[in-house]
Design a protein around this motif. Sequence first.
Motif, PDB file in Angstrom:
ATOM      1  N   ASN A 163       1.023  -1.802  -0.307  1.00 20.89           N
ATOM      2  CA  ASN A 163       0.237  -0.729  -0.106  1.00 20.89           C
ATOM      3  C   ASN A 163       0.617   1.537   0.428  1.00 20.89           C
ATOM      4  O   ASN A 163       1.677   1.172   1.141  1.00 20.89           O
ATOM      5  CB  ASN A 163      -0.245   0.030   1.392  1.00 20.89           C
ATOM      6  CG  ASN A 163      -1.534  -1.031   0.959  1.00 20.89           C
ATOM      7  OD1 ASN A 163      -1.226  -2.190   1.947  1.00 20.89           O
ATOM      8  ND2 ASN A 163      -2.789  -1.027   0.244  1.00 20.89           N
ATOM      9  N   LEU A 164       0.671   1.541  -1.069  1.00 24.88           N
ATOM     10  CA  LEU A 164       1.284   3.244  -1.366  1.00 24.88           C
ATOM     11  C   LEU A 164       0.559   4.556  -0.448  1.00 24.88           C
ATOM     12  O   LEU A 164      -0.970   4.887  -1.464  1.00 24.88           O
ATOM     13  CB  LEU A 164       1.919   3.382  -2.581  1.00 24.88           C
ATOM     14  CG  LEU A 164       3.018   2.551  -3.422  1.00 24.88           C
ATOM     15  CD1 LEU A 164       3.034   2.933  -4.630  1.00 24.88           C
ATOM     16  CD2 LEU A 164       3.762   1.676  -2.470  1.00 24.88           C
ATOM     17  N   CYS A 165       0.171   4.784   0.249  1.00 23.13           N
ATOM     18  CA  CYS A 165       0.085   6.123   1.440  1.00 23.13           C
ATOM     19  C   CYS A 165      -0.265   6.959   0.730  1.00 23.13           C
ATOM     20  O   CYS A 165       0.749   7.859   0.910  1.00 23.13           O
ATOM     21  CB  CYS A 165      -0.067   5.740   2.694  1.00 23.13           C
ATOM     22  SG  CYS A 165      -0.650   3.718   2.970  1.00 23.13           S
ATOM     23  N   GLU A 166      -0.809   8.107   0.717  1.00 16.22           N
ATOM     24  CA  GLU A 166      -0.491   9.209   0.945  1.00 16.22           C
ATOM     25  C   GLU A 166      -1.841   9.916   1.466  1.00 16.22           C
ATOM     26  O   GLU A 166      -2.840   9.096   2.017  1.00 16.22           O
ATOM     27  CB  GLU A 166      -1.673   9.303  -1.201  1.00 16.22           C
ATOM     28  CG  GLU A 166      -0.864   9.205  -2.039  1.00 16.22           C
ATOM     29  CD  GLU A 166      -0.143  10.411  -2.317  1.00 16.22           C
ATOM     30  OE1 GLU A 166       0.269  11.189  -1.887  1.00 16.22           O
ATOM     31  OE2 GLU A 166       1.172   9.824  -3.310  1.00 16.22           O
ATOM     32  N   MET A 167      -1.510  10.596   2.532  1.00 15.87           N
ATOM     33  CA  MET A 167      -2.015  11.269   3.697  1.00 15.87           C
ATOM     34  C   MET A 167      -2.388  12.666   3.504  1.00 15.87           C
ATOM     35  O   MET A 167      -1.846  13.682   3.415  1.00 15.87           O
ATOM     36  CB  MET A 167      -1.409  11.106   4.868  1.00 15.87           C
ATOM     37  CG  MET A 167      -0.615   9.581   5.669  1.00 15.87           C
ATOM     38  SD  MET A 167       0.133   9.184   6.239  1.00 15.87           S
ATOM     39  CE  MET A 167       1.912   9.605   5.425  1.00 15.87           C
ATOM     40  N   LYS A 168      -3.734  12.852   2.979  1.00 20.29           N
ATOM     41  CA  LYS A 168      -4.705  13.983   3.322  1.00 20.29           C
ATOM     42  C   LYS A 168      -5.316  14.674   4.663  1.00 20.29           C
ATOM     43  O   LYS A 168      -6.333  14.342   3.952  1.00 20.29           O
ATOM     44  CB  LYS A 168      -5.326  14.360   1.516  1.00 20.29           C
ATOM     45  CG  LYS A 168      -4.297  13.585   0.274  1.00 20.29           C
ATOM     46  CD  LYS A 168      -2.855  15.191   0.488  1.00 20.29           C
ATOM     47  CE  LYS A 168      -1.859  14.647  -0.722  1.00 20.29           C
ATOM     48  NZ  LYS A 168      -1.230  15.775  -0.969  1.00 20.29           N
ATOM     49  N   TYR A 169      -5.091  16.059   4.921  1.00 19.04           N
ATOM     50  CA  TYR A 169      -5.599  16.600   5.554  1.00 19.04           C
ATOM     51  C   TYR A 169      -7.188  17.415   5.035  1.00 19.04           C
ATOM     52  O   TYR A 169      -6.568  18.121   3.842  1.00 19.04           O
ATOM     53  CB  TYR A 169      -4.397  17.555   6.352  1.00 19.04           C
ATOM     54  CG  TYR A 169      -6.319  18.520   7.037  1.00 19.04           C
ATOM     55  CD1 TYR A 169      -6.159  18.100   8.997  1.00 19.04           C
ATOM     56  CD2 TYR A 169      -6.160  20.042   7.126  1.00 19.04           C
ATOM     57  CE1 TYR A 169      -7.192  18.906   9.709  1.00 19.04           C
ATOM     58  CE2 TYR A 169      -7.531  19.944   7.573  1.00 19.04           C
ATOM     59  CZ  TYR A 169      -8.404  19.499   9.295  1.00 19.04           C
ATOM     60  OH  TYR A 169      -8.662  20.597   9.645  1.00 19.04           O
ATOM     61  N   SER A 170      -8.273  17.094   5.176  1.00 20.09           N
ATOM     62  CA  SER A 170      -8.962  17.871   4.674  1.00 20.09           C
ATOM     63  C   SER A 170     -10.035  18.215   5.545  1.00 20.09           C
ATOM     64  O   SER A 170     -10.489  17.196   6.174  1.00 20.09           O
ATOM     65  CB  SER A 170      -9.400  16.791   3.213  1.00 20.09           C
ATOM     66  OG  SER A 170     -10.994  18.081   2.890  1.00 20.09           O
TER      67      SER A 170
END
Length: 484
Positions: A413-420
């Motif tokens: 799993n290539l994880c992208e962490m995005k606050y929104s």
Amino acid sequence: MMETIIGRKREQMLIAEYCQSRRAEFIAVYGRRRVGKTYLVKNFFHNQFAFYMTGIFEGTLADQLANFSVRLSIHSQRQQKIPGSWFEAFSMLQSYLESLKGSENLVVFIDELPWLDTPNSRFIKALELFWNSWGSTCTRLKFFVCGSATTWMLSKIIGDRGGLHNRVTHRIYLRSFTLSETEDYLKANGFVYNRQQIIDVYMILGGIPFYLSMLRASLGVEQNVDQLFFAEDAPLRDEYGLLWRSLFKDAGKYTRVIELLAKHGKGLTKAEIVKALKATDNGAFTKVLHNLVACDFLRRFSAFGKKERDMMYQLIDPYTLFYIRFVKDDNHTDHHKWTNMMLQGAQNAWKGYAFEQVCLRHIDQLKQGLGVSGMLTNVCSWQCAPGKCGEEGENHKGAQIDLLINRSDGIINLCEMKYSSRPFAITSAYAREMDNRREVFRSVTHTKKALHLTIVTPHGVAHNSNMGAVQSQITASHLFLPPE
């Protein structure tokens, strides 16, 4: 009246189990300042102890022994003399405990144990003699010790190579609350914050119960932050110095590392830290890094395909990150600084980074959300600079992936962490960017595993034509899962 314990279910289960044993127990409870160690032990036993005392911060030997006398007088209900040494003090404690007849457990709790170990006091030697000569033979004795100076607890009590070697029967390391426990705590104290707001609180205070206890349910998140950090006599403005002094005797060595890593959000290797600080790469410096990891201030992690010497160190403590970034050099003239920064939009870049740190503190919840909590995995990061990505590096602009979950079932799993604050909309440009990162990773690492793009964002991915660019998503509902 004792309060209900929020969370800490595993720790409570362990304490109950230890107290039901038919042998003497020596239990060390440790963890950083303000994490709730004393609260847990006192409330579990409803403040009913055969003997209880707490060390005096920076007290002298005379101070500590006088305090011991007072506490023993209270518990024994008769005046006790001030002992001349810790050897005499523990002898007095033994005599008192032996006088308590019956079959009930003798629960002894000595809090802030490291503070009792003043210079030349021979406290450890006296404790060794007490436990080895009598305590370990008294099956009714349940001897709890507690301390915020985690490194002292590890070296002098848990990892001692002298008379206390292997004498601690159990140890309980108390970590900060998870998001789930933080939510339970706030609800129990009358807060009606939604999960977005709880994440916002966590990004600043972490899950430190004492800090959370300072919040006021009648105020919004930004107002509370102003009251705690920027108002006149803000209570958490001076906490930073007290925190490090309580943890480490040579606090300056530790804050130098902490404040360097605060400027390098993605982390540095040990060699890079040594070079930047012009330090000596020796056992003492290695111990500083080890202690900071042990106290949950730093994250030590590997980069995909790298060797041991390339291990990275990253500052992940929310309170420390926030304090250094916004409070340490603040002139204290704007008592509504955080609210005003929100109105100016100046918080956005920081929130993106702080949310990443929250995610990294909830790896177990991420794995639960992916359905792989019971699977063998390796959690790491990966990056390559432009032109340095292997044989085909000249064709790449460089790439970085902050979190990979390398699974034993043939998937990464290539994880992208995005606050929104709303469902995250994947644009066509961002979809291409993610796909490019995946292909760079595949070509450089030559992995044969399936590569799944995973978005971690509070409200999930917005429904649009690009949402299919990711194979999985982790939302707040997953991040708030209780510990397994």
